[in-house]
Scaffold this motif. Structure first.
Motif, PDB file in Angstrom:
ATOM      1  N   HIS A 693       5.049   5.379 -19.489  1.00 56.36           N
ATOM      2  CA  HIS A 693       4.050   5.829 -18.514  1.00 56.36           C
ATOM      3  C   HIS A 693       2.711   6.144 -19.171  1.00 56.36           C
ATOM      4  O   HIS A 693       1.685   6.233 -18.493  1.00 56.36           O
ATOM      5  N   ARG A 694       2.683   6.279 -20.512  1.00 56.14           N
ATOM      6  CA  ARG A 694       1.416   6.538 -21.208  1.00 56.14           C
ATOM      7  C   ARG A 694       0.496   5.317 -21.179  1.00 56.14           C
ATOM      8  O   ARG A 694      -0.718   5.456 -21.364  1.00 56.14           O
ATOM      9  N   PHE A 695       1.057   4.104 -20.986  1.00 59.48           N
ATOM     10  CA  PHE A 695       0.243   2.887 -21.056  1.00 59.48           C
ATOM     11  C   PHE A 695      -0.775   2.867 -19.911  1.00 59.48           C
ATOM     12  O   PHE A 695      -0.418   3.004 -18.741  1.00 59.48           O
ATOM     13  N   ASP A 696      -2.043   2.665 -20.265  1.00 60.29           N
ATOM     14  CA  ASP A 696      -3.080   2.439 -19.257  1.00 60.29           C
ATOM     15  C   ASP A 696      -3.336   0.957 -19.035  1.00 60.29           C
ATOM     16  O   ASP A 696      -3.696   0.549 -17.925  1.00 60.29           O
ATOM     17  N   HIS A 697      -3.173   0.155 -20.088  1.00 63.54           N
ATOM     18  CA  HIS A 697      -3.332  -1.294 -19.984  1.00 63.54           C
ATOM     19  C   HIS A 697      -2.176  -1.939 -20.753  1.00 63.54           C
ATOM     20  O   HIS A 697      -1.804  -1.478 -21.833  1.00 63.54           O
ATOM     21  N   PHE A 698      -1.662  -3.023 -20.187  1.00 64.28           N
ATOM     22  CA  PHE A 698      -0.556  -3.748 -20.810  1.00 64.28           C
ATOM     23  C   PHE A 698      -0.887  -5.233 -20.728  1.00 64.28           C
ATOM     24  O   PHE A 698      -1.103  -5.773 -19.629  1.00 64.28           O
ATOM     25  N   VAL A 700      -0.398  -9.214 -20.794  1.00 60.32           N
ATOM     26  CA  VAL A 700       0.611 -10.225 -20.490  1.00 60.32           C
ATOM     27  C   VAL A 700      -0.001 -11.590 -20.740  1.00 60.32           C
ATOM     28  O   VAL A 700      -1.210 -11.789 -20.611  1.00 60.32           O
ATOM     29  N   ARG A 701       0.842 -12.537 -21.072  1.00 56.34           N
ATOM     30  CA  ARG A 701       0.360 -13.878 -21.385  1.00 56.34           C
ATOM     31  C   ARG A 701       0.868 -14.932 -20.408  1.00 56.34           C
ATOM     32  O   ARG A 701       0.563 -16.115 -20.563  1.00 56.34           O
ATOM     33  N   VAL A 706       5.143 -10.814 -16.514  1.00 59.68           N
ATOM     34  CA  VAL A 706       5.052  -9.924 -15.358  1.00 59.68           C
ATOM     35  C   VAL A 706       6.429  -9.713 -14.747  1.00 59.68           C
ATOM     36  O   VAL A 706       6.810  -8.590 -14.400  1.00 59.68           O
ATOM     37  N   ALA A 707       7.192 -10.816 -14.644  1.00 59.27           N
ATOM     38  CA  ALA A 707       8.506 -10.736 -14.004  1.00 59.27           C
ATOM     39  C   ALA A 707       9.553 -10.101 -14.893  1.00 59.27           C
ATOM     40  O   ALA A 707      10.593  -9.648 -14.391  1.00 59.27           O
ATOM     41  N   LEU A 720      -1.750  -4.089 -15.627  1.00 54.20           N
ATOM     42  CA  LEU A 720      -1.554  -5.361 -16.316  1.00 54.20           C
ATOM     43  C   LEU A 720      -2.883  -6.066 -16.518  1.00 54.20           C
ATOM     44  O   LEU A 720      -3.707  -6.150 -15.592  1.00 54.20           O
ATOM     45  N   LEU A 721      -3.116  -6.568 -17.718  1.00 54.67           N
ATOM     46  CA  LEU A 721      -4.291  -7.387 -18.031  1.00 54.67           C
ATOM     47  C   LEU A 721      -3.803  -8.798 -18.338  1.00 54.67           C
ATOM     48  O   LEU A 721      -3.157  -9.043 -19.348  1.00 54.67           O
TER      49      LEU A 721
END
Length: 952
Positions: A693-698, A700-701, A706-707, A720-721
């Motif tokens: 829950h600490r993540f502000d941005h994660f 993905v490629r 995402v899934a 998600l970025l």
């Protein structure tokens, strides 16, 4: 009738070193069982000594309802006969036999009884441990892990072959008493170690066998193999004959190999600790009783030791013992056949093939050479040492030899050198002799430098070879070689030098006190450091150290950080980078750091490192992970950037932005999709959720991330970025360059690694298969791929780069120069991917990145089905793989031999793989992330402030 009868013999002729204390310990373990219906049947031999008789009677008198004392026929003198008498006297539903000194675990009888009643098995076996020869610690045989991995029932003993291949049934098992009598199971009364034979005979007779994964027996003594070699061999032969009688020749062959490894190799290892006369007697016994051929499938050094034992070569076995404990040392004058890839043999007397040791690739100065000490005595007040340095012909330099004898203070830097006048090269070795005036020249301080290790430095043509002086324990013991000592603190600190052989079998000198003034001084010092005030002072100092250790502990630091440091104001424009928990300077955090520098964004960069700051950037502040400076930097940072996860116990300050770049797309199940996590309790799962829950941005490629990853870690869409991984920008650029310019010239890393331009590069990068070793050290694991065979088959055209997981370290054998290179410590894996022509992996996420280069990918997955079932996977690897999936090493080598055909055949699969799993990797991920996260007006106004240092 009791539930369990535990038979304990005392006083047998071939029972080993038994005594009243051992008998009391065994009986006490029976009386302490949680299953109250267990009795001890003590069978007392007529020849038992007085103390043992007294102890047995006292035990029977103290617990008459649970301890029965049996006096067998006086003709029953051997341990086997006494055990048979105990079997006849047993009344329990189950019967178990203990050797005096062996102790039952508190719940042993209950666990065995429950397994027997539940499975209806006639034999129930569990784990046992033995006291090691070094230090007397308890240790289970390593092969028990596989045999007792889970509790189960087998219909016949061949379904659990380790029961008879190893000596698994020497203790720790019970028999249903009625079955033992029905099958007429008896101990061989003429066999000293009859338990080795009785267990397999019982297993072959009863049928159903229950295996219990619980510990049953502790305290089993290791057999004295030097004394009982003939008996051990005879017991082994009878077990082998039993396997032949049951039509199981394959199990017999396995047992032959196991016997060598479990008995003959440990016997050979013990030779340096045996006196010379006993070594000769043991070797003669071995030559008489070891008539079977040595199994050829054994590792080379074990095969050498067994061969020399069977020949009765005591000196040869002693040399093999040194080699077994030092496999990287050249201990014998190995001979190398002429021609490329020639066979390497141990020596002329023992032509065993030891090619795989790699001694043929060693060179003088780089090879560790065995230096056997042959003489250690006093002559005219000086220490006379003579020895012989093993020097095979292919290692001999074309230059004259000079030598220096050196004594170095243990644990210090002081060293004293003595000239060696007598140095002669005699074909396959260097014979030397030296006279050292240790009284005059060796002047220790006398307090902390009381032990000095000897070594010989041989030089030829400007190249030095340094070797310790090895010798058996009896070379010095009993020789009374002593010399006067002159410590700098005076003779009260010590007055005599004594040579001795260390536990590691090499020569050393120690400063001792033999005269009255020095002895008196040492007694006074000991009294001063051990009487009551001194003991209290030590306890106070220990308590103080314990309190200081608490203040340095991670739990205290985490509490202080979460309670106080997170209240500090955030320093605008400061960012803390971390890659793989501080183990390297690489991956996407490195790519972002370099993009920030390239754009000129003014940020205060701090990098964390785990053990060493080597390889980290010079223009950033460096802090050691979990140091106070590390916690201070995290508490005040405006940005956190990492690819694995900052420590879970640390809260993120409210004004800090946490960018999680992650470290790879997922094939295996992750996060809350893992079975391991699902089985955790609620507080453990909650800690993981709070950490995520600490993540502000994660980052993905692809939509696959995402899934899988986003869903597995329960990340909301707005965090998600969809930028791709910044680390992969270099791979996209490399593919563009090679498509337009070709593969040459190669990246500068190729020259740094010494890779020839005409060789293709294969990168072998297996996945992580376990947890880190104790103390935070890397776990050393054996690779599934045999890199030595790779070097033999493809070394002329390929160079193999081995990249172990950052939490593990690979064990690599010595291979021809330029064929196999360990690159596990290289910081940035993207540089290795750009260099590689082919990738070999199993389930590692590195295949998702390498597919961007559109170069061949070979998957070597011998345990694919097992791995997928145990760990779980998000897709069928065989269906979507970017290259061929091989299950055996031969299949892998066949694909590599026909690489062009394989490349063409799987090109479309590789393109589809890259498109599906790397859709957002377009080469501009770092620029996009910097623009989205860091390029803000508040950050650009901050000026640089670099403070390079290592926090503690």
């Amino acid at each position: 009738m009791s539930d369990f009868s535990c038979v304990i013999t005392a006083g047998g002729e071939n029972g080993g070193s038994e005594g009243p204390d051992a008998l009391r310990a065994s009986v006490a373990s029976v009386l302490g069982q949680s299953l109250r219906g267990s009795e001890a049947v003590v069978v007392l031999a007529a020849r038992a000594d007085g103390p043992t008789r007294t102890a047995a009677r006292a035990l029977a008198d103290s617990s008459p309802d649970r301890v029965r004392l049996i006096h067998p026929d006086p003709a029953a003198r051997t341990t086997g006969a006494l055990r048979n008498a105990g079997l006849d006297a047993a009344t329990g539903r189950y019967v178990l036999v203990l050797t005096p000194g062996e102790r039952l675990h508190r719940h042993a009888c209950r666990n065995l009884w429950q397994a027997g009643e539940r499975s209806r098995a006639d034999l129930v076996a569990g784990r046992w441990s033995r006291t090691t020869e070094e230090g007397g610690k308890e240790q289970e045989p390593p092969w028990q892990g596989e045999l007792y991995a889970r509790s189960r029932t087998v219909a016949r003993f061949a379904d659990a072959p380790q029961l008879v291949v190893r000596d698994a049934l020497v203790t720790g098992f019970c028999l249903r008493r009625e079955a033992a009598r029905r099958h007429g199971l008896r101990y061989e009364e003429d066999l000293a170690h009859g338990e080795i034979l009785f267990g397999p005979l019982a297993a072959a007779a009863v049928g159903r066998i229950a295996l219990v994964r619980r510990l049953i027996v502790t305290g089993r003594a290791v057999p004295d193999r030097a004394r009982d070699l003939a008996a051990l061999v005879e017991a082994h032969r009878r077990v082998a004959a039993t396997l032949d009688a049951h039509g199981l020749p394959a199990l017999r062959e396995e047992r032959e190999r196991a016997f060598v490894r479990d008995h003959l190799v440990p016997l050979a290892r013990s030779f340096p600790r045996l006196p010379a006369a006993r070594r000769t007697r043991v070797a003669a016994t071995a030559a008489r009783v070891l008539t079977a051929p040595v199994p050829p499938e054994l590792p080379p050094l074990e095969r050498v030791a067994a061969t020399l034992l069977a020949r009765g070569d005591a000196e040869g076995v002693l040399t093999a013992a040194y080699a077994l404990s030092r496999p990287a040392t050249v201990c014998a004058p190995v001979t190398v056949a002429t021609g490329e890839g020639g066979r390497v043999e141990w020596d002329d007397r023992c032509p065993v093939d030891v090619t795989e040791l790699g001694h043929q690739y060693r060179v003088f100065g780089g090879a560790r050479l065995m230096n056997r000490l042959t003489r250690c005595t006093a002559e005219e007040g000086r220490l006379l040492l003579e020895g012989r340095l093993v020097l095979p012909t292919h290692l001999t330099p074309d230059a004259p030899f000079t030598a220096t004898l050196e004594f170095r203070a243990r644990g210090g830097a002081r060293a004293v050198a003595f000239p060696v006048d007598d140095v002669r090269h005699d074909g396959n070795g260097v014979t030397w002799g030296a006279r050292a005036d240790v009284t005059r020249l060796l002047r220790p301080l006398g307090v902390r430098d009381t032990a000095w290790d000897a070594r010989l430095i041989v030089e030829a043509g400007g190249v030095r070879s340094v070797s310790d002086l090895f010798g058996p324990q009896d070379l010095v013991e009993g020789t009374a070689v002593r010399f006067a000592a002159r410590p700098r603190l005076g003779r009260l600190a010590g007055d005599t030098w004594e040579p001795y052989i260390t536990l590691k079998d090499h020569l050393a000198l120690r400063l001792t006190a033999r005269r009255r003034p020095a002895r008196t001084t040492r007694r006074l010092v000991r009294y001063a450091t051990h009487f009551r005030p001194a003991r209290k002072a030590k306890l106070l100092a220990r308590a103080l150290r314990k309190r200081l250790d608490r203040y340095r502990s991670r739990s205290f630091k985490a509490t202080t950080y979460n309670t106080w440091l997170t209240r500090l104001p955030v320093r605008r424009g400061s960012v803390v980078f971390e890659s793989h928990m501080g183990r390297c300077y690489g991956d996407s955090p490195r790519a972002l750091h370099e993009e920030i520098r390239r754009q000129g964004v003014k940020l205060r960069s701090t990098w964390s490192y785990d053990t060493s700051p080597a390889g980290f950037p010079d223009d950033a502040r460096l802090v050691r992970r979990w140091s106070w400076r590390y916690l201070w930097a995290l508490a005040r940072a405006e940005f956190w950037v990492d690819n694995q996860g900052f420590p879970q116990h640390l809260r993120k300050p409210a004004r800090t932005t946490y960018l999680q770049t992650w470290h790879g797309s997922a094939y295996k199940r992750m996060g809350f999709d893992e079975t391991r996590v699902r089985l955790q309790n609620a507080p453990q799962r909650e800690r993981l959720q709070q950490a995520v829950h600490r993540f502000d941005h994660f980052l993905v490629r692809s939509e696959h991330d995402v899934a899988t990853l986003a869903r597995a870690y329960r990340l909301p869409e707005d965090r998600l970025l969809r930028t791709g991984y910044p680390r992969n920008d270099a791979l996209v650029a490399e593919r563009t360059r090679t498509e337009s310019e070709g593969r040459l010239p190669r990246p500068p890393l190729a020259g740094a690694l010494g890779i020839d331009d005409h060789k293709k590069v294969v990168l072998y990068a297996p996945t992580f298969r376990g947890g880190p070793a104790a103390g935070g050290k890397q776990a050393r694991r054996r690779l599934l791929l045999d890199v030595r065979q790779f070097a033999e088959r493809f070394g002329d055209s390929y160079t193999l780069l081995v990249r172990a997981h950052y939490l593990e370290a690979a064990r690599l054998p010595l291979c021809p120069p330029g064929t196999v290179i360990d690159v596990s410590r290289h910081h940035d894996v993207s540089e290795l991917l750009a260099l590689a022509d082919v990738l070999v992996t199993d389930y590692s996420s590195i295949m998702f990145d390498f597919a961007l280069l559109d170069r061949p990918v070979l998957l070597y997955a011998p345990d694919l089905d097992t791995y997928a079932a145990e760990r779980g996977s998000y897709f069928d690897l065989r269906e979507k793989a970017p290259g061929p999936v091989t299950a055996t090493q031969e299949e892998l080598f066949a694909e590599l031999a026909e690489l062009k055909k394989s490349d063409i055949r799987h090109a479309s699969h590789r393109a589809a793989f890259a498109a599906e799993f790397g859709a957002y990797d377009r080469g501009d991920a770092a620029r996009q992330v910097v623009a989205a996260v860091f390029s803000r007006p508040g950050a650009s106004r901050i000026t640089d402030h670099h403070d390079r240092g290592a926090g503690r």
